[in-house]
Motif scaffolding. Structure first.
Motif, PDB file in Angstrom:
ATOM      1  N   ALA A 229       0.793  -1.231   0.000  1.00 19.39           N
ATOM      2  CA  ALA A 229       0.000   0.000   0.000  1.00 19.39           C
ATOM      3  C   ALA A 229       0.821   1.275   0.000  1.00 19.39           C
ATOM      4  N   THR A 230       2.138   1.153   0.095  1.00 20.35           N
ATOM      5  CA  THR A 230       2.991   2.352   0.194  1.00 20.35           C
ATOM      6  C   THR A 230       4.124   2.276  -0.815  1.00 20.35           C
ATOM      7  N   LEU A 231       4.401   3.384  -1.451  1.00 21.01           N
ATOM      8  CA  LEU A 231       5.538   3.472  -2.375  1.00 21.01           C
ATOM      9  C   LEU A 231       6.851   3.549  -1.597  1.00 21.01           C
ATOM     10  N   PRO A 232       7.934   3.043  -2.157  1.00 21.81           N
ATOM     11  CA  PRO A 232       9.244   3.235  -1.512  1.00 21.81           C
ATOM     12  C   PRO A 232       9.588   4.731  -1.437  1.00 21.81           C
ATOM     13  N   ASP A 233      10.428   5.088  -0.458  1.00 19.11           N
ATOM     14  CA  ASP A 233      10.845   6.489  -0.291  1.00 19.11           C
ATOM     15  C   ASP A 233      12.332   6.607  -0.639  1.00 19.11           C
ATOM     16  N   TYR A 234      12.593   7.117  -1.840  1.00 22.76           N
ATOM     17  CA  TYR A 234      13.977   7.259  -2.308  1.00 22.76           C
ATOM     18  C   TYR A 234      14.482   8.706  -2.189  1.00 22.76           C
ATOM     19  N   ARG A 235      13.738   9.586  -1.606  1.00 19.84           N
ATOM     20  CA  ARG A 235      14.131  10.993  -1.544  1.00 19.84           C
ATOM     21  C   ARG A 235      15.424  11.178  -0.744  1.00 19.84           C
ATOM     22  N   GLY A 236      16.374  11.854  -1.369  1.00 20.71           N
ATOM     23  CA  GLY A 236      17.635  12.161  -0.687  1.00 20.71           C
ATOM     24  C   GLY A 236      18.462  10.947  -0.347  1.00 20.71           C
ATOM     25  N   ARG A 237      18.268   9.825  -1.061  1.00 16.81           N
ATOM     26  CA  ARG A 237      19.008   8.605  -0.755  1.00 16.81           C
ATOM     27  C   ARG A 237      19.691   8.061  -2.004  1.00 16.81           C
ATOM     28  N   ALA A 238      20.831   7.453  -1.778  1.00 19.51           N
ATOM     29  CA  ALA A 238      21.526   6.743  -2.843  1.00 19.51           C
ATOM     30  C   ALA A 238      21.299   5.256  -2.647  1.00 19.51           C
ATOM     31  N   PRO A 239      21.103   4.494  -3.713  1.00 19.96           N
ATOM     32  CA  PRO A 239      20.869   3.059  -3.555  1.00 19.96           C
ATOM     33  C   PRO A 239      22.145   2.319  -3.152  1.00 19.96           C
ATOM     34  N   VAL A 240      21.990   1.300  -2.361  1.00 23.10           N
ATOM     35  CA  VAL A 240      23.111   0.460  -1.968  1.00 23.10           C
ATOM     36  C   VAL A 240      22.631  -0.986  -1.952  1.00 23.10           C
ATOM     37  N   GLY A 241      23.466  -1.878  -2.409  1.00 23.85           N
ATOM     38  CA  GLY A 241      23.088  -3.287  -2.416  1.00 23.85           C
ATOM     39  C   GLY A 241      23.035  -3.855  -1.011  1.00 23.85           C
ATOM     40  N   THR A 242      22.035  -4.694  -0.741  1.00 16.95           N
ATOM     41  CA  THR A 242      21.983  -5.345   0.571  1.00 16.95           C
ATOM     42  C   THR A 242      23.240  -6.185   0.768  1.00 16.95           C
ATOM     43  N   ASP A 243      23.729  -6.232   1.987  1.00 22.73           N
ATOM     44  CA  ASP A 243      25.031  -6.849   2.257  1.00 22.73           C
ATOM     45  C   ASP A 243      25.054  -8.337   1.919  1.00 22.73           C
ATOM     46  N   GLU A 244      23.945  -9.035   2.185  1.00 18.49           N
ATOM     47  CA  GLU A 244      23.834 -10.456   1.830  1.00 18.49           C
ATOM     48  C   GLU A 244      25.017 -11.291   2.308  1.00 18.49           C
ATOM     49  N   GLY A 245      25.522 -10.964   3.516  1.00 13.88           N
ATOM     50  CA  GLY A 245      26.619 -11.751   4.096  1.00 13.88           C
ATOM     51  C   GLY A 245      28.002 -11.381   3.609  1.00 13.88           C
ATOM     52  N   ALA A 246      28.138 -10.311   2.800  1.00 16.86           N
ATOM     53  CA  ALA A 246      29.454  -9.927   2.288  1.00 16.86           C
ATOM     54  C   ALA A 246      30.340  -9.310   3.369  1.00 16.86           C
ATOM     55  N   GLY A 247      29.733  -8.766   4.406  1.00 19.02           N
ATOM     56  CA  GLY A 247      30.511  -8.169   5.485  1.00 19.02           C
ATOM     57  C   GLY A 247      31.056  -6.799   5.166  1.00 19.02           C
ATOM     58  N   ARG A 248      30.557  -6.145   4.127  1.00 16.72           N
ATOM     59  CA  ARG A 248      31.026  -4.808   3.764  1.00 16.72           C
ATOM     60  C   ARG A 248      30.301  -3.712   4.544  1.00 16.72           C
ATOM     61  N   ILE A 249      29.043  -3.951   4.910  1.00 18.54           N
ATOM     62  CA  ILE A 249      28.262  -2.979   5.684  1.00 18.54           C
ATOM     63  C   ILE A 249      27.761  -3.691   6.927  1.00 18.54           C
ATOM     64  N   SER A 250      28.147  -3.171   8.091  1.00 22.17           N
ATOM     65  CA  SER A 250      27.773  -3.845   9.342  1.00 22.17           C
ATOM     66  C   SER A 250      26.396  -3.427   9.841  1.00 22.17           C
ATOM     67  N   ALA A 251      25.847  -2.308   9.357  1.00 24.51           N
ATOM     68  CA  ALA A 251      24.561  -1.817   9.851  1.00 24.51           C
ATOM     69  C   ALA A 251      23.441  -2.798   9.525  1.00 24.51           C
TER      70      ALA A 251
END
Length: 205
Positions: free
Chosen positions: A51-73
């Motif tokens: 029921a809700t559109l994604p909110d991309y305002r003021g954001r840059a896309p980033v790939g989900t970490d998927e276990g790569a260990g590059r982004i800890s957040a």
């Protein structure tokens, strides 16, 4: 853009977020601003996004970490979640190791006090031969003889050449006031990489 995106938005895929540096949106597209899903969106798009559109305002896309260990957040492990900050203020552990200039005050200037021993006051005995007298003054005639011309001893006046002992008080113990200069304005720094602004849009049917 008329040649690249045909009338009706037919050149854009349905249901795919797109970054377009355009002031005017193509037909059948909406800005991805987190608002409610329009009623005219296709059933396929509604099924994918709810029921809700994604909110991309003021954001840059980033790939989900998927276990790569590059982004800890934690947010980077779940599609559709956002995170990060446009500014950041360094904490103590994040600051580079560095030194500070310091200067001591002149309050350390001091002197020492001392006192001499009192045993410096003394006189010396002088032996005299018969008939000798050191002075013509009758007050300084030899001591120990009854008459002038007899042998005996005489003393020098007090305060002759001598040494004095000196003790120094321990007033040298003191401290200095140190002032440490500081640098920096404690402001947050810009955390944004070089970028180009555009609009995140999606064709809904």
């Amino acid at each position: 853009m008329a040649r690249l995106i045909p009338k009706g938005g037919g050149g854009l895929p349905v249901g795919v977020p797109m970054h377009l540096p355009l002031a005017q949106l193509p037909k059948n597209t909406v800005l991805l601003d987190g608002s409610a899903m329009p009623s005219w969106a296709s059933s396929q798009v509604k099924a994918m996004y709810g029921a809700t559109l994604p909110d991309y305002r003021g954001r840059a896309p980033v790939g989900t970490d998927e276990g790569a260990g590059r982004i800890s957040a934690a947010w980077a492990k779940t599609p559709g979640q956002g995170g990060g900050a446009d500014t950041h203020k360094l904490g103590t552990d994040e600051m580079p190791s560095h030194d500070h200039a310091a200067s001591a005050s002149t309050n350390g200037y001091h002197g020492h006090s001392g006192s001499t021993g009192t045993d410096g006051s003394h006189r010396h005995s002088i032996g005299l031969r018969d008939g000798e007298d050191l002075h013509n003054d009758s007050r300084d005639r030899v001591e120990g003889g009854d008459d002038y011309g007899q042998s005996g001893t005489e003393h020098t006046r007090y305060a002759g050449n001598h040494n004095h002992s000196l003790s120094i008080n321990g007033n040298g113990n003191h401290s200095h006031n140190i002032s440490i200069g500081h640098r920096g304005g404690n402001a947050a720094h810009n955390n944004m990489q070089p970028s180009i602004a555009g609009r995140w849009v999606m064709r809904l049917k």
